[in-house]
Write an enzyme that holds these catalytic residues in place. Structure first.
Site, mmCIF file in Angstrom:
data_model
loop_
_atom_site.group_PDB
_atom_site.id
_atom_site.type_symbol
_atom_site.label_atom_id
_atom_site.label_comp_id
_atom_site.label_asym_id
_atom_site.label_seq_id
_atom_site.Cartn_x
_atom_site.Cartn_y
_atom_site.Cartn_z
ATOM 1 N N LYS A 14 6.481 -2.645 -3.917
ATOM 2 C CA LYS A 14 5.477 -3.746 -3.293
ATOM 3 C C LYS A 14 3.995 -3.077 -3.164
ATOM 4 C CE LYS A 14 6.755 -1.701 1.360
ATOM 5 N NZ LYS A 14 7.689 -1.753 2.519
ATOM 6 N N ARG A 69 9.266 -6.297 14.102
ATOM 7 C CA ARG A 69 8.202 -7.015 13.114
ATOM 8 C C ARG A 69 8.853 -8.372 12.807
ATOM 9 N NH1 ARG A 69 6.650 -3.302 7.975
ATOM 10 N NH2 ARG A 69 8.848 -3.945 7.806
ATOM 11 N N TYR A 112 -26.090 11.747 1.999
ATOM 12 C CA TYR A 112 -26.601 10.896 3.353
ATOM 13 C C TYR A 112 -26.358 11.710 4.523
ATOM 14 C CZ TYR A 112 -26.407 6.494 0.602
ATOM 15 O OH TYR A 112 -26.731 5.584 -0.327
ATOM 16 N N MET A 119 -20.226 5.407 -1.503
ATOM 17 C CA MET A 119 -19.695 4.296 -2.079
ATOM 18 C C MET A 119 -19.068 4.465 -3.485
ATOM 19 S SD MET A 119 -20.508 0.184 -2.291
ATOM 20 C CE MET A 119 -21.288 0.038 -0.629
HETATM 21 C C1 LIG Z 1 8.560 -0.957 2.917
HETATM 22 C C2 LIG Z 1 9.919 -1.297 3.064
HETATM 23 C C3 LIG Z 1 10.934 -0.380 2.634
HETATM 24 C C4 LIG Z 1 10.714 0.989 1.892
HETATM 25 O O1 LIG Z 1 10.303 1.873 2.767
HETATM 26 P P1 LIG Z 1 10.015 3.318 2.254
HETATM 27 O O2 LIG Z 1 9.836 4.011 3.652
HETATM 28 O O3 LIG Z 1 8.860 3.407 1.377
HETATM 29 O O4 LIG Z 1 11.245 3.715 1.724
HETATM 30 C C5 LIG Z 1 12.227 -0.887 3.046
HETATM 31 N N1 LIG Z 1 12.576 -1.947 3.741
HETATM 32 C C6 LIG Z 1 11.609 -2.749 3.882
HETATM 33 C C7 LIG Z 1 11.886 -3.859 4.643
HETATM 34 C C8 LIG Z 1 10.035 -2.476 3.867
HETATM 35 O O5 LIG Z 1 9.078 -3.218 4.136
#
Ligand SMILES: *Cc1c(COP(=O)(O)O)cnc(C)c1O
Length: 385
Positions: A52, A151, A278, A326
């Site tokens: 992701k 969540r 800066y 930046m």
């Molecule tokens: C991001 C995520 C994972 C992976 O988590 P890691 O700690 O990177 O292994 C697994 N399950 C869900 C639902 C997540 O959101």
């Protein structure tokens, strides 16, 4: 008449960019990590590779292709957009979307692109069933249970009723059921409690005659408790060779996949009392050599690292001098023998015997390694090596 401009990089090194800041992603290390994870599991445990958020900043499409080659069960993405991006790139494996299908017609989009949605309430389930009837197709989804992460997901109280309803809807198929741990890295008893709640629910689902893949383990759970492996695991951070807690690397030896590099583009010899950047927060206390790098906080190199972080030049650590700006930052290269304009500089990765890990930068920034790599901005080219 116009002259042909020079190309950005030679064909040989495949670097089609002008500004000298780039990320290198080592696909053999990625395969190494996947293999290590596989060896850690029972033979029939499936892997859902979590790629992701642009593969935790590593570059999603390229690594998704590698994961498919390695034969994972599927890939998880954050959003419908990421799923579409993978489909357009020709990725054909199971794609599970972690995010909530809001607004609800995102479900139609997911179905159109053959993405598996995560559902967590009756409204979403009924919407998918209506779609399925209209298309005369059995549509798959995974049900998310909130066993204590707070969540998303069905609450355990509501899960039983919802499963009952699902079992009466032949037009849709609950291909998977899952939950997510809040403290898999720090609290074994809270995690066990989450797992117990989950097991009660899946037992009930099985008794209803439902057949599904049960999965709960992120990297932290996968490494620290083999009882969480179930039918499938969901490693994210481990794929990239990073670890969710300090001693994890002792249990599962992995290789960091990402290096972030740049080059010295300016070099000056200065006397004592010279101010850098800066706010004039860095002042030389002796004759010094200061180098400028074409990378700054707009590239995702946190400004918090001003006067704190190190980089590697000619195999040696050099401190950041003054505030990160930046688009560029300065480093103190005093005493580095032979230092020259064009020298390759490592921001994350190894050079000679020295190494700077994402974890090191994370500690200095008071955050986690995940955020360090995810923050590398889209304008930094990713090169697969
Ligand atoms: C991001 C995520 C994972 C992976 O988590 P890691 O700690 O990177 O292994 C697994 N399950 C869900 C639902 C997540 O959101």
């Amino acid at each position: 008449m116009k002259e042909q401009p020079p190309s950005a990089g030679s064909k040989k090194d495949n670097r089609n960019f002008f500004r000298q800041t780039w990320v290198e992603v080592d696909k053999s290390d990625f395969h190494f990590n996947l293999k290590k994870i596989k060896e850690y599991l029972k033979k029939d445990t499936k892997i859902l590779a979590v790629i992701k958020s642009n593969g935790y900043g590593h570059g999603g499409v390229e690594l998704a292709k590698e994961a498919v080659k390695a034969g994972v069960y599927g890939i998880a993405v954050s959003s419908v957009e990421e799923g579409i991006q993978f489909r357009k790139a020709g990725i054909k494996t199971n794609l599970l979307v972690f995010g909530v299908p809001y607004p609800i017609d995102n479900l139609s989009v997911a179905v159109y692109w053959d993405l598996i949605p995560t559902l967590s309430n009756l409204h979403e389930i009924q919407y998918l069933a209506t779609l399925a009837k209209r298309l005369s197709k059995v549509l798959e989804f995974h049900l998310k249970i909130d066993t204590g992460m707070g969540r998303i997901g069905v609450s355990p109280q509501d899960a039983y009723n919802i499963l009952q309803k699902i079992s009466e809807m032949p037009e849709i198929k609950m291909a998977g059921i899952y939950t997510h741990f809040a403290v898999a890295d720090t609290d074994a008893s809270y995690t066990q409690n989450q797992l117990d709640i989950f097991h009660d629910i899946t037992k009930y689902a099985k008794n209803l005659g439902l057949k599904f893949i049960a999965h709960v383990a992120n990297t932290a759970a996968l490494i620290s408790n083999k009882k969480t492996h179930l039918d499938m695991v969901r490693p994210g951070i481990a794929l990239y060779g990073l670890t969710p807690f300090d001693h994890a690397h002792k249990m599962l030896k992995l290789k960091p996949v990402l290096s972030w590099k740049t080059r010295i583009i300016n070099l000056k010899r200065v006397s004592a009392g010279f101010c850098v950047s800066y706010g004039r927060t860095f002042v030389t206390n002796k004759a010094s050599v200061i180098a400028t790098l074409p990378v700054g906080y707009a590239d995702g190199y946190s400004r918090v690292l001003s006067n704190k972080g190190d980089v590697l030049v000619r195999g040696k650590r050099c401190p950041i001098a003054g505030r990160i700006t930046m688009d560029s930052m300065m480093i103190d290269v005093t005493g580095i023998k032979g230092v020259s304009i064009g020298d390759e500089v490592v921001l994350i990765g190894t050079q000679g015997k020295e190494q700077i890990k994402a974890e090191e930068l994370a500690k200095l920034q008071n955050t986690i390694n995940y955020e360090v790599t995810c923050s590398i901005s889209m304008r930094v080219p990713r090169i697969v090596v």
